[in-house]
Design a protein around this motif. Sequence first.
Motif, mmCIF file in Angstrom:
data_model
loop_
_atom_site.group_PDB
_atom_site.id
_atom_site.type_symbol
_atom_site.label_atom_id
_atom_site.label_comp_id
_atom_site.label_asym_id
_atom_site.label_seq_id
_atom_site.Cartn_x
_atom_site.Cartn_y
_atom_site.Cartn_z
ATOM 1 N N GLN A 123 50.459 -1.615 101.109
ATOM 2 C CA GLN A 123 49.898 -0.433 100.187
ATOM 3 C C GLN A 123 51.244 -0.237 99.206
ATOM 4 O O GLN A 123 52.130 0.543 99.727
ATOM 5 C CB GLN A 123 49.444 0.897 100.907
ATOM 6 N N GLU A 125 51.164 0.894 95.639
ATOM 7 C CA GLU A 125 50.917 1.943 94.806
ATOM 8 C C GLU A 125 51.245 3.367 95.459
ATOM 9 O O GLU A 125 50.739 3.595 96.437
ATOM 10 C CB GLU A 125 49.644 1.945 94.144
ATOM 11 N N PRO A 126 52.153 4.264 94.644
ATOM 12 C CA PRO A 126 52.924 3.785 93.422
ATOM 13 C C PRO A 126 54.200 3.320 93.563
ATOM 14 O O PRO A 126 54.533 2.286 92.807
ATOM 15 C CB PRO A 126 53.009 5.296 92.852
ATOM 16 N N PHE A 262 44.540 3.816 106.580
ATOM 17 C CA PHE A 262 44.839 3.775 105.035
ATOM 18 C C PHE A 262 44.890 5.099 104.552
ATOM 19 O O PHE A 262 44.126 6.099 104.791
ATOM 20 C CB PHE A 262 43.700 2.890 104.413
ATOM 21 N N PHE A 264 44.316 6.429 101.336
ATOM 22 C CA PHE A 264 43.355 6.993 100.556
ATOM 23 C C PHE A 264 42.042 6.191 100.745
ATOM 24 O O PHE A 264 41.836 5.358 101.734
ATOM 25 C CB PHE A 264 43.832 6.695 98.986
ATOM 26 N N GLU A 268 43.036 -1.109 94.096
ATOM 27 C CA GLU A 268 42.896 -2.216 93.379
ATOM 28 C C GLU A 268 43.642 -3.341 93.313
ATOM 29 O O GLU A 268 43.807 -4.048 92.266
ATOM 30 C CB GLU A 268 42.528 -1.520 92.203
ATOM 31 N N HIS A 301 34.728 1.395 91.679
ATOM 32 C CA HIS A 301 35.860 1.783 90.999
ATOM 33 C C HIS A 301 36.965 0.741 90.980
ATOM 34 O O HIS A 301 37.694 0.421 90.123
ATOM 35 C CB HIS A 301 36.340 3.119 91.991
ATOM 36 N N GLU A 302 37.341 0.301 92.233
ATOM 37 C CA GLU A 302 38.422 -0.665 92.510
ATOM 38 C C GLU A 302 38.082 -1.898 91.498
ATOM 39 O O GLU A 302 39.095 -2.582 91.006
ATOM 40 C CB GLU A 302 38.549 -0.920 93.821
ATOM 41 N N LYS A 323 44.703 5.071 83.624
ATOM 42 C CA LYS A 323 43.749 3.998 84.475
ATOM 43 C C LYS A 323 42.932 4.953 85.405
ATOM 44 O O LYS A 323 41.885 4.446 85.460
ATOM 45 C CB LYS A 323 44.765 3.126 85.384
ATOM 46 N N GLU A 324 43.172 6.062 85.911
ATOM 47 C CA GLU A 324 42.520 6.662 86.982
ATOM 48 C C GLU A 324 41.082 7.358 86.074
ATOM 49 O O GLU A 324 40.016 7.435 86.559
ATOM 50 C CB GLU A 324 43.160 7.679 87.852
ATOM 51 N N ASN A 377 53.660 10.712 94.773
ATOM 52 C CA ASN A 377 52.291 10.529 95.538
ATOM 53 C C ASN A 377 51.427 11.894 95.729
ATOM 54 O O ASN A 377 50.535 11.928 95.887
ATOM 55 C CB ASN A 377 52.890 10.163 97.084
ATOM 56 N N TYR A 385 42.584 12.702 88.339
ATOM 57 C CA TYR A 385 41.307 11.864 88.415
ATOM 58 C C TYR A 385 39.906 12.216 87.824
ATOM 59 O O TYR A 385 39.396 11.673 87.251
ATOM 60 C CB TYR A 385 40.813 11.693 90.081
HETATM 61 N N1 TRP Z 1 44.969 3.358 92.772
HETATM 62 C C1 TRP Z 1 44.016 3.815 93.975
HETATM 63 C C2 TRP Z 1 42.653 4.007 93.302
HETATM 64 O O1 TRP Z 1 42.523 4.978 92.596
HETATM 65 C C3 TRP Z 1 44.515 5.120 94.742
HETATM 66 C C4 TRP Z 1 45.356 4.924 95.838
HETATM 67 C C5 TRP Z 1 45.270 3.842 96.796
HETATM 68 C C6 TRP Z 1 46.705 5.348 96.287
HETATM 69 N N2 TRP Z 1 46.027 3.943 97.831
HETATM 70 C C7 TRP Z 1 47.015 4.902 97.250
HETATM 71 C C8 TRP Z 1 47.493 6.245 95.387
HETATM 72 C C9 TRP Z 1 48.296 5.331 97.937
HETATM 73 C C10 TRP Z 1 48.610 6.641 96.046
HETATM 74 C C11 TRP Z 1 49.182 6.061 97.248
HETATM 75 O O2 TRP Z 1 41.647 3.467 93.619
#
Ligand code: TRP
Length: 873
Positions: A123, A125-126, A262, A264, A268, A301-302, A323-324, A377, A385
């Motif tokens: 994972q 992002e970010p 996970f 969140f 994507e 969404h993804e 993007k969000e 974060n 969002y």
């Molecule tokens: N970009 C992802 C979404 O909106 C969000 C996301 C997934 C995320 N995992 C993360 C953001 C971990 C911060 C940390 O679909």
Amino acid sequence: MKNAPPKATLLEDYRPLPFKINTIHLTFELDDKETLVTAVSQIERERSAPGEPLKLNGERLKLVSLEIDGRALDESDYSYDERFLMIHETPESFELTIKTEINPSANTTLEGLYKSGTIFCTQNEPEGFRRITYFLDRPDIMSVYTTTIIADKNLYPILLSNGNKVESGDLEDGRHWVKWNDPFPKPSYLYALVAGDLGEIRDTFRTISGRDIDLHIFCDKGNESKCEFAMNALKKSMKWDEEVYGLEYDLDIFMIVAVDAFNFGAMENKGLNIFNTSCVLADKSTATDDNFYRVEGVVAHEYFHNWTGNRVTCRDWFQLTLKEGLTVFRDQEFSADMNSRAVKRIEDVESLRAAQFAEDAGPTAHPIKPKSYIEINNFYTATIYDKGAEVIRMIHTMLGKENFRKGIDKYFELYDGQAVTTEDFIHAMEQASGVDLKPFTKWYHQSGTPELDVSYQYDSAKQSLKVDLIQKNPSTADEQEKHPLVFPLACGILSSEGSSITPNVEGARKNGDTVILPVSKESQTFVFENVSSRPTLSVNRGFSAPIKVHVRYEHKDLMFLMAHDHDEFNRWDASQELGIRLMLESLQDQSMKVSEDYLEAYGKVLKNKMLDPGLKALCLTLPTEGTLGQRQSIIDFDGNHHVRETYLSRIATHYQNDFIDLYEELSSNVNYQIDPESIGKRSLRKLCLKYIAQTEKKEALDLCLESFKTASNMTDQYGALRILADYDCEQRKEALEQFYQQWKGEQLVMCKWLTAQASSKAKGALDKTEELTKDVIYDQKIPNLVRALFGGFMQNHVQFHDSKGAGYAFIVEQISELDKINPHVSARLATGFRKFGQLDSNRRDMLRKELDVLLSKPDISPHLYEIVSKCVK
Ligand code: TRP
Ligand code: ZN
């Protein structure tokens, strides 16, 4: 001793970097504890930056070796600490080789490379990529990635990364390797790797231009059949994006992987989306209708991020809503097209009001485009969002569908392959539509929820309706001074018989029987012409602007709108507003009386055979205790609970026979199907069951237990369980025990079992919650389980905010412990303290003591520190 606040990052400090990284080849030799990562990058210095050192991000890395153009660097050539690696001098253009060692199984923060059960996954992002190798870990550094994964062939037969598989082979020691290449330059946050012994389903999608795309969904073995629904959602998303936006998928393969651990919902990563199992796995016996909707929405969404996020990405993290917000708007519209548009809109607005309005009203208020952050974060919020999506929706409303589409086309024409800003998005919209959006863009920089006072006067002589608007923008925790905002206010008028009068307003765009008033000032008047009789005004139809509207309606006006408004959203909204007002009035005058008028209006909806069942269920659901609390400067937790329970019981008794009849009608020989109509019927049936149980009569609770036992699907089974869990009775015990025995092997179902108990209105939820942390099915390293249990308890207003402070002490202790494991989880749970400012002085003192102890812990994470320190300020 107080901790020193960590340093903030500022938007105004953004500078392009002196280097670019054109390509990177990563080689992973996977091992639970000692994974070796070799990164070979082609780096170029920007002409404008002679002599600058190369400063790479890196965290929790063990540096093994460092070479430039094949020459090992001397220790004097570089320096490093916990956060950066600095190479003092470099050529103009060179190949950098870095070997680092990482420990995936010790990584409980779930960012970078980690293990979820037996699966290796990432994972990034970010800012997770800096836990894999030293890198310029920011989204404006876009590179072409090649990956070679080497791992034990038995344990990890499936090795995945972004893009296309280009080569593979076996090694003599029982290991094998696979090489992947992603031809699209991308930022490091979209990089992904997965390795495991995975189950899989496959399908194909033929694109509009006739290319066949291989689709794969990977999961733990045994769960394959639970992936079918997500696969269908994926194909529908691909088709929808072609039809609505002309956007076609670009690689030849698209993969989704489901993992248990996970932070969140999903991520994507280019060509290799990684999902929380809760957003992929769904079949009728383990998932509720809400779960199905969520899976469909998140898959979409993804997938939609492939264009809005990946092909065009963010210059820096201040642009996150670029993007969000846009992608949430796209997934909301997709779901509205696939299901009931009205129900979808109501549910989205409900959650916007519950989460985002609360955020704007509390200590962590921020605009959709913040000016500074401590921990990025913490900025994956309802504001970025969901309010971000509302801002896009307003642009869509103001420009109209066709101009909006032209704007999106322009956005890709101008910025495909680039990392851009929200200003660039607005520029594309303006260029394509010719509309000046400059005044509107204040929404990006100003936090807070605007409030609009609406009053109207009918002039029978002139046959006109004068509508006066006063806009107020209350100050927020982050900002005192506010300015009026620009927004589209969709309104309609109804004659006294309830028929729609087509309005005519100068300077306003018309859309059917609705007119879009362009609001832009603190005070404004609009005149509706040709109104032949005294009308009722319907305001902010479809929730055209994310604001709070105050109209001086009398109760009878709300009842009228509830029955007659042509806008389904506003019909629901009137029912909620009426419920809120009456409950708060009963609370205030201590009468706890439910008026006959209200019972009658409620009954009309209940007995209305023409109303869509899903919509009916929403209209008949009383506003939550949380909603009542939002209207109070000091929240009356016990009072809100008491008054709502009183209303539930009164309605239940008054309409008992009707609820029973309707329940039976909705129970008779129905086949399980997943479509908006069937889903609506199930939710209405559940509502009836709730009101039947609310009498707490033995036969009512028996019926509930029977409903639980005979359920043919999880929606009905869990629906009955949640209802029973609220009442202290034998039937509850039996249902909870049976549910546990039936589903203890299914982690996602166990999340429901935990939530049902932790959020239960029956007394003893605190002790129960504590006890459940010791159950074998509980694991504090799995965020889904943590959120189900503690998030569930924190929704339990009366017991979490217990007047003796036991709830606070318990949750603070849990958060403190979780913070050592996963600061994303602890910080997110701590947002539950943002009601701090609305607590009475007794509760506030108790909570402050607990939070001060938390803040003074030497090892508190910056994530948690940022949230908690804002709450107690
Ligand atoms: N970009 C992802 C979404 O909106 C969000 C996301 C997934 C995320 N995992 C993360 C953001 C971990 C911060 C940390 O679909
Ligand atoms: Zn997203």
